[in-house]
Scaffold this motif. Structure first.
Motif, PDB file in Angstrom:
ATOM      1  N   PHE A 280       0.819  -1.217   0.000  1.00 57.06           N
ATOM      2  CA  PHE A 280       0.000   0.000   0.000  1.00 57.06           C
ATOM      3  C   PHE A 280       0.850   1.263   0.000  1.00 57.06           C
ATOM      4  O   PHE A 280       0.520   2.249  -0.681  1.00 57.06           O
ATOM      5  N   VAL A 281       1.949   1.262   0.737  1.00 64.30           N
ATOM      6  CA  VAL A 281       2.755   2.488   0.836  1.00 64.30           C
ATOM      7  C   VAL A 281       3.468   2.803  -0.475  1.00 64.30           C
ATOM      8  O   VAL A 281       4.025   3.898  -0.632  1.00 64.30           O
TER       9      VAL A 281
ATOM     10  N   GLY B 197      -6.931  -9.365   7.123  1.00 59.90           N
ATOM     11  CA  GLY B 197      -6.035  -8.536   6.326  1.00 59.90           C
ATOM     12  C   GLY B 197      -5.078  -9.359   5.490  1.00 59.90           C
ATOM     13  O   GLY B 197      -4.752 -10.509   5.826  1.00 59.90           O
ATOM     14  N   HIS B 198      -4.651  -8.782   4.373  1.00 59.49           N
ATOM     15  CA  HIS B 198      -3.732  -9.458   3.458  1.00 59.49           C
ATOM     16  C   HIS B 198      -2.660  -8.480   3.017  1.00 59.49           C
ATOM     17  O   HIS B 198      -2.945  -7.311   2.749  1.00 59.49           O
ATOM     18  N   ALA B 199      -1.431  -8.969   2.904  1.00 57.65           N
ATOM     19  CA  ALA B 199      -0.374  -8.160   2.317  1.00 57.65           C
ATOM     20  C   ALA B 199      -0.609  -8.040   0.812  1.00 57.65           C
ATOM     21  O   ALA B 199      -1.081  -8.985   0.168  1.00 57.65           O
ATOM     22  N   ASP B 200      -0.312  -6.881   0.274  1.00 58.91           N
ATOM     23  CA  ASP B 200      -0.350  -6.592  -1.166  1.00 58.91           C
ATOM     24  C   ASP B 200      -1.753  -6.452  -1.739  1.00 58.91           C
ATOM     25  O   ASP B 200      -1.912  -5.874  -2.809  1.00 58.91           O
ATOM     26  N   ILE B 201      -2.784  -6.990  -1.092  1.00 57.27           N
ATOM     27  CA  ILE B 201      -4.161  -6.815  -1.567  1.00 57.27           C
ATOM     28  C   ILE B 201      -5.045  -6.308  -0.424  1.00 57.27           C
ATOM     29  O   ILE B 201      -6.227  -6.624  -0.343  1.00 57.27           O
ATOM     30  N   GLY B 202      -4.441  -5.502   0.432  1.00 55.48           N
ATOM     31  CA  GLY B 202      -5.155  -5.041   1.615  1.00 55.48           C
ATOM     32  C   GLY B 202      -6.389  -4.219   1.296  1.00 55.48           C
ATOM     33  O   GLY B 202      -7.399  -4.307   2.002  1.00 55.48           O
ATOM     34  N   VAL B 203      -6.341  -3.407   0.229  1.00 51.73           N
ATOM     35  CA  VAL B 203      -7.495  -2.581  -0.125  1.00 51.73           C
ATOM     36  C   VAL B 203      -8.633  -3.462  -0.633  1.00 51.73           C
ATOM     37  O   VAL B 203      -9.798  -3.260  -0.283  1.00 51.73           O
ATOM     38  N   TYR B 204      -8.301  -4.444  -1.458  1.00 53.32           N
ATOM     39  CA  TYR B 204      -9.328  -5.379  -1.948  1.00 53.32           C
ATOM     40  C   TYR B 204      -9.967  -6.124  -0.777  1.00 53.32           C
ATOM     41  O   TYR B 204     -11.195  -6.241  -0.701  1.00 53.32           O
ATOM     42  N   ALA B 205      -9.147  -6.629   0.138  1.00 58.25           N
ATOM     43  CA  ALA B 205      -9.675  -7.351   1.296  1.00 58.25           C
ATOM     44  C   ALA B 205     -10.574  -6.444   2.133  1.00 58.25           C
ATOM     45  O   ALA B 205     -11.657  -6.858   2.580  1.00 58.25           O
ATOM     46  N   ALA B 206     -10.149  -5.217   2.329  1.00 56.98           N
ATOM     47  CA  ALA B 206     -10.963  -4.267   3.096  1.00 56.98           C
ATOM     48  C   ALA B 206     -12.279  -3.971   2.373  1.00 56.98           C
ATOM     49  O   ALA B 206     -13.328  -3.825   3.009  1.00 56.98           O
ATOM     50  N   ALA B 207     -12.217  -3.880   1.048  1.00 63.94           N
ATOM     51  CA  ALA B 207     -13.437  -3.646   0.270  1.00 63.94           C
ATOM     52  C   ALA B 207     -14.419  -4.799   0.444  1.00 63.94           C
ATOM     53  O   ALA B 207     -15.632  -4.587   0.572  1.00 63.94           O
TER      54      ALA B 207
END
Length: 209
Positions: free
Chosen positions: A107-108, A156-166
């Motif tokens: 994400f960063v 939570g997931h590394a690298d797909i954190g936004v998708y997981a949050a969605a």
């Protein structure tokens, strides 16, 4: 001329028409065919015209009408175009199968425009569609909304954190929608299939056969 499936009875609650968003292949196409076998007319929405046409042919083979609308849900006018395409139909069921992880990145280091696209595909458009068709179904006093979720939405997931949050957002939102629309006779279901062998999974490099 308005197309008609010509039937009521057992189709009264969820028929005579179903809208399947993300219906060109895989799980969405399977839903469309199962609903067609039950006698519902189908409206298919997806990005890929060729795959849409192939699924539509299989749907029509069950003796029901089928409309297709090829569009990208990331287009700003996508929801308006879907609403216009079904304005003359007695729609009883909305199946929201569209939504995918279209971007992997820490994400960063992420490109925020691509992050926004993940949010729009998995949150913004489903919210718009649930608002539009939830209101129609509520006024109708019967019907259903099926939202296909993901097991990614449970942690939570590394690298797909936004998708997981969605996907976590979608799960909680759908629970609230179930509470609201259940009061007016409309069923709402959040369905998590788990890993399923589909073309999308194959493209992601997962062999589930």
């Amino acid at each position: 001329m308005t197309e008609s499936t010509g039937g009521t009875g057992r189709f009264e609650r969820y028929g005579p028409w179903a809208l399947v968003v993300g219906g060109s292949e895989g799980v969405g196409a399977a839903f469309a065919e199962q609903l067609a076998r039950a006698g519902l007319g189908i409206v298919l929405v997806a990005r890929k015209p060729v795959a849409l046409g192939e699924t539509a042919d299989r749907v029509r083979a069950h003796g029901v009408p089928c409309r297709v609308l090829a569009l990208d849900l990331l287009d700003a006018d996508a929801t308006a175009r879907i609403v216009e395409a079904v304005a003359d139909l007695d729609l009883g069921l909305l199946v929201l199968n569209a939504g995918a992880n279209t971007y992997r990145s820490r994400f960063v280091e992420a490109d925020l425009a691509r992050v926004q696209a993940v949010i729009d595909l998995n949150i913004t458009r489903p919210l718009e569609l649930c608002r539009e068709f939830g209101a129609r179904l509520a006024a109708r006093g019967r019907g259903g909304i099926l939202v296909v979720g993901s097991s990614a939405g449970y942690l939570g997931h590394a690298d797909i954190g936004v998708y997981a949050a969605a996907k976590a957002f979608t799960r909680i939102f759908t629970e609230g929608l179930w509470l609201e629309l259940g009061q007016v006779g409309v069923d709402v279901l959040h369905l998590v299939l788990g890993l399923t062998a589909t073309p999308a999974m194959a493209r992601a490099g997962l062999d589930l056969t």
